[in-house]
Design a protein around this motif. Structure first.
Motif, PDB file in Angstrom:
ATOM      1  N   ARG A  30      80.846  94.678 -58.840  1.00  0.00           N
ATOM      2  CA  ARG A  30      82.095  95.394 -59.101  1.00  0.00           C
ATOM      3  C   ARG A  30      82.555  96.126 -57.848  1.00  0.00           C
ATOM      4  O   ARG A  30      81.754  96.470 -56.986  1.00  0.00           O
ATOM      5  CB  ARG A  30      81.907  96.389 -60.248  1.00  0.00           C
ATOM      6  N   GLY A  31      83.867  96.379 -57.799  1.00  0.00           N
ATOM      7  CA  GLY A  31      84.423  97.153 -56.687  1.00  0.00           C
ATOM      8  C   GLY A  31      84.273  96.454 -55.347  1.00  0.00           C
ATOM      9  O   GLY A  31      84.157  97.112 -54.314  1.00  0.00           O
ATOM     10  N   LYS A  55      81.826  94.948 -54.109  1.00  0.00           N
ATOM     11  CA  LYS A  55      80.492  95.034 -53.493  1.00  0.00           C
ATOM     12  C   LYS A  55      79.785  93.682 -53.548  1.00  0.00           C
ATOM     13  O   LYS A  55      80.086  92.854 -54.399  1.00  0.00           O
ATOM     14  CB  LYS A  55      79.635  96.074 -54.218  1.00  0.00           C
ATOM     15  N   SER A  84      87.779 103.027 -67.004  1.00  0.00           N
ATOM     16  CA  SER A  84      87.285 102.309 -65.833  1.00  0.00           C
ATOM     17  C   SER A  84      86.968 103.359 -64.780  1.00  0.00           C
ATOM     18  O   SER A  84      87.325 104.523 -64.921  1.00  0.00           O
ATOM     19  CB  SER A  84      88.332 101.332 -65.298  1.00  0.00           C
ATOM     20  N   VAL A 131      84.193 104.332 -61.158  1.00  0.00           N
ATOM     21  CA  VAL A 131      82.878 104.151 -60.538  1.00  0.00           C
ATOM     22  C   VAL A 131      82.153 105.476 -60.620  1.00  0.00           C
ATOM     23  O   VAL A 131      82.730 106.518 -60.333  1.00  0.00           O
ATOM     24  CB  VAL A 131      83.048 103.745 -59.041  1.00  0.00           C
TER      25      VAL A 131
END
Ligand code: BTN
Length: 257
Positions: free
Chosen positions: A59-60, A62, A252, A254
Motif C-alpha cells: 500500500r501507499g 511501497k 483510509s 496510514v
C-alpha cells in the motif's frame, strides 16, 4: 513436492476459482490480475500465483518484500456479480484480513492473531501478512495477499527483520503453500459473501480482532496527521479514533510507525 511449490492441478480443481495462472517469476501478481481485467474474454475468479515477484507492491506505493517461501497471490473477481460496490472497497480489504486470520489460525493455535488497521495481519506486534486491494474498474476488484509462510528472516531486509514474523519461524515447520492458499481462498469466499449481505458482520469481526484498541496512534490521511486513542472499528468499517476534539472516523489512511 517441495512445500513452497504449488500443486497447480489441485488449485485448478478448486471450485473457488475459474482460472489459475502460475508464474515462477513475475513483476507483481496484482499487476497481472489488473491486466487480465482489461481483456475482453474473462474467466473469473482468476487466481494469479507466483513463486517470486520482482516488483511486489504494498500500500501507499511501497515495495513488498517477497522472500523465498513467501506465499504471494492475487484474486481478480467480479464485484458487481457479488453485489459489492466500489464504495465498500475498504471493507473488502477488511474482510480479506479476517479471511487470512481465520485461515492461518489452525497453524498457530493460541497465538495472538489480529488485524492491524487498515488491513495488515499481525501476530503480537509483528506483521504476518499484507493485503493490497485495487479496483481496476467499478466492476472488477483485485485482492492481493502476501503471507509470510515459509520464508525465514535471515535474508529479510534489515528494516523489516524486527517487525515481521513468518509461520515457519513460529512453528518450526515448512507448510504446504497449496494447502494454506486453498484455506485462504475458502475463507475469503465466505467473508466476501458475508460482506455482500451484511457489512456490519464483517466490521464487527474486525473490531473483535483489532490489535490497536486502546493504543495512542497517529493516522496520516493525505498528509494530515491525527493523533488519538484507537476505539475500535465502527459498524460501517471505519477506524474510530478518540481525539481531544471528539471521536473521528477514518476509512483510509496510514498508521504512522
Ligand atoms: C502491504 O502490506 O502494504 C500490502 C502488501 C501486499 C503484497 C501482495 S503480494 C501479492 C500481491 N502482489 C503485489 O504486488 N502485492 C500483493
Amino acid at each position: 513436492m517441495c512445500p513452497d511449490q504449488f500443486d497447480i492441478d489441485r488449485l485448478r480443481q478448486s471450485a473457488l476459482v475459474a482460472r489459475v495462472e502460475y508464474y515462477a517469476t513475475i513483476s507483481s501478481t496484482n499487476d497481472r490480475a489488473k491486466q487480465y481485467a482489461a481483456e475482453d474474454e474473462k474467466q473469473l475468479p482468476l487466481l494469479v500465483v507466483a513463486q517470486s515477484q520482482t516488483a511486489g507492491r504494498g500500500r501507499g506505493g511501497k515495495r513488498w518484500w517477497t522472500g523465498a517461501g513467501t506465499l504471494a497471490f492475487s484474486l481478480l473477481f467480479d464485484a458487481q456479480a457479488l453485489r459489492i460496490d466500489r464504495g465498500r472497497l475498504s471493507l473488502v480489504a477488511l474482510a480479506t484480513g479476517v479471511a487470512v486470520v481465520e485461515a492461518v489460525t489452525p497453524y498457530v493455535p493460541g497465538l495472538p492473531l489480529g488485524i492491524h488497521w487498515p488491513n495488515d495481519v499481525y501476530i503480537g506486534d509483528r506483521k504476518l501478512a499484507g493485503i493490497l486491494v485495487e479496483a481496476p474498474s467499478d466492476r472488477y476488484f483485485v485482492v492481493g495477499i502476501g503471507v509470510n509462510v515459509n520464508n525465514t528472516l535471515d535474508n529479510a531486509p534489515a528494516e523489516l527483520a524486527h517487525r515481521v514474523t513468518t509461520l515457519r519461524e513460529l512453528t518450526g515447520a515448512a507448510l504446504d503453500h497449496t494447502e494454506v492458499l486453498l484455506g485462504v481462498l475458502a475463507s475469503l469466499d465466505k467473508w466476501l459473501r458475508t460482506l455482500a449481505s451484511d457489512s456490519a458482520a464483517v466490521a464487527s469481526r474486525v473490531d473483535s480482532l483489532c490489535t490497536q484498541r486502546g493504543e495512542m496512534i497517529a493516522v496520516d490521511f493525505g498528509g494530515q496527521v491525527v493523533n488519538g486513542r484507537c476505539a475500535g472499528i465502527a459498524p460501517d468499517g471505519a477506524l474510530q479514533l478518540d481525539t481531544p476534539e471528539g471521536v473521528r472516523n477514518f476509512y483510509s489512511g496510514v498508521v504512522r510507525e
